[in-house]
Design an enzyme around this catalytic site. Structure first.
Site, short mmCIF file in Angstrom:
data_model
loop_
_atom_site.label_atom_id
_atom_site.label_comp_id
_atom_site.label_asym_id
_atom_site.label_seq_id
_atom_site.Cartn_x
_atom_site.Cartn_y
_atom_site.Cartn_z
N SER A 34 0.85 -1.20 0.00
CA SER A 34 0.00 0.00 0.00
C SER A 34 0.88 1.24 0.00
CB SER A 34 -0.90 0.01 1.23
OG SER A 34 -1.47 1.30 1.37
N HIS B 183 -1.19 -1.22 -4.36
CA HIS B 183 -2.45 -1.02 -3.64
C HIS B 183 -2.62 0.47 -3.33
CE1 HIS B 183 -5.80 -2.41 -1.11
NE2 HIS B 183 -5.43 -1.49 -0.22
N ASP C 233 -4.96 3.32 -1.66
CA ASP C 233 -6.04 3.53 -0.70
C ASP C 233 -6.67 4.90 -0.88
OD1 ASP C 233 -6.12 1.13 0.97
OD2 ASP C 233 -4.05 1.66 1.48
N MET D 172 -9.44 7.49 0.18
CA MET D 172 -10.34 7.78 1.32
C MET D 172 -10.95 9.16 1.14
SD MET D 172 -8.09 6.35 4.49
CE MET D 172 -7.02 4.91 4.31
N HIS E 187 -8.43 0.62 -3.89
CA HIS E 187 -9.34 0.31 -2.77
C HIS E 187 -10.09 1.60 -2.42
CE1 HIS E 187 -9.51 -0.82 1.84
NE2 HIS E 187 -10.72 -0.67 1.30
N MET F 269 -12.37 3.67 -0.31
CA MET F 269 -13.06 3.83 0.97
C MET F 269 -13.83 5.14 0.86
SD MET F 269 -9.89 2.52 3.25
CE MET F 269 -8.83 2.57 1.83
N MET G 144 -11.00 -6.81 5.37
CA MET G 144 -10.20 -5.88 6.17
C MET G 144 -9.82 -6.54 7.49
SD MET G 144 -9.88 -3.07 4.41
CE MET G 144 -8.93 -2.28 5.70
N ASP H 158 -6.16 -7.14 4.15
CA ASP H 158 -5.61 -5.79 4.20
C ASP H 158 -5.69 -5.23 5.62
OD1 ASP H 158 -4.89 -3.15 3.77
OD2 ASP H 158 -6.61 -2.66 2.50
C1 DX5 Z 1 -6.44 0.88 5.73
C2 DX5 Z 1 -5.94 0.61 4.33
C3 DX5 Z 1 -4.77 -0.32 4.26
C4 DX5 Z 1 -3.53 0.19 4.94
C5 DX5 Z 1 -2.59 -0.94 5.15
O1 DX5 Z 1 -7.65 1.55 5.66
O2 DX5 Z 1 -6.97 0.03 3.54
O3 DX5 Z 1 -4.50 -0.68 2.91
O4 DX5 Z 1 -2.89 1.20 4.23
O5 DX5 Z 1 -1.50 -0.49 5.89
P1 DX5 Z 1 -0.77 -1.39 6.96
O6 DX5 Z 1 -0.23 -2.59 6.22
O7 DX5 Z 1 0.28 -0.49 7.47
O8 DX5 Z 1 -1.78 -1.82 7.98
ZN ZN Z 2 -6.44 -0.82 1.51
#
Ligand code: DX5
Ligand code: ZN
Length: 217
Positions: A10, A35, A37, A39, A68, A70, A139, A177
């Site tokens: 990520s 990956h 993320d 948000m 991903h 969110m 998750m 994840d």
């Molecule tokens: C959390 C994200 C993850 C996160 C993973 O909401 O979806 O992808 O970045 O990071 P680590 O591996 O540090 O938990």
């Molecule tokens: Zn993620």
């Protein structure tokens, strides 16, 4: 069916001042997917980045972009993320008005579609969606931030997904994840996960290449 193990670091744990380098290093280190993320500050409290970042990253890597989302009402944006260069788009079904329709929008763009089961969301009401998707993301932390602690109970959901996939002979990847490390990855894989997201574990490692090898084996 045993699927190939894929490692998806990520970039949330990468260097935002030099994201180009953070992404390019992933190929050098032997990662399989990037990956990303996304948000929106509504579905989760945190805000990260959107389509412009995906478009920029697409230009500098040949690795598939695993996006991903969110975000609330993902149906508003999945086509734009596909056009920006996402290869796989996953979204949280409880945030979508009509998950089947959202999946169709992604598929119509020729992209892989997936759903995400957040830590506090039960998997059972969404199992039927496995018939329509390429990947389910379980998750193992509450979505929102990198660097959180792995929630072991999430493995039960991985097992439930695996059972449904096997019983119905589906070709669906199981991604995990959140809080994944070299120490707990074996549990995730034994439970049935084959796509491993790791942010902090990779980017903060002394030897990220070795860490990716260890996460894979
Ligand atoms: C959390 C994200 C993850 C996160 C993973 O909401 O979806 O992808 O970045 O990071 P680590 O591996 O540090 O938990
Ligand atoms: Zn993620």
């Amino acid at each position: 069916m045993n699927k190939k193990i894929l490692i998806a670091p990520s970039i949330l744990a990468g260097d935002f001042v030099n994201m180009e380098r953070s992404v390019r290093l992933l190929s050098e280190w032997g990662a399989d997917l990037v990956h990303c993320d996304v948000m929106d500050g509504v579905y989760v409290p945190n805000i990260t980045f959107g389509m412009p970042m995906i478009r920029a990253i697409k230009k500098i890597t040949t690795l598939p972009l695993d996006v991903h989302l969110m975000i609330t009402k993902p149906e508003r944006y999945v086509e734009e993320f596909a056009d920006a260069g996402a290869d796989i788009i996953t979204f949280h079904p409880e945030a979508s008005k009509n998950p089947i329709e959202t999946i169709s929008l992604i598929k119509a763009k020729g992209k892989k579609a997936g759903i995400v089961i957040n830590a506090k969301v039960p998997i059972e009401p969404y199992l039927y969606l496995l018939d329509y998707i390429d990947m389910i993301l379980i998750m193992s932390v509450n979505a929102g931030y990198g660097g959180q602690k792995f929630i072991p109970d999430s493995l039960d959901k991985v097992k439930i997904a695996k059972k449904y996939i096997d019983e119905n002979k589906l070709n669906v990847d199981i991604q995990i994840d959140g809080g994944i490390t070299e120490d707990n990855v074996a549990l995730a894989k034994e439970s049935g996960a084959n796509v491993i997201v790791a942010g902090s574990a990779v980017y903060k490692a002394n030897n990220p290449k070795k860490t990716i090898e260890n996460l894979r084996k």
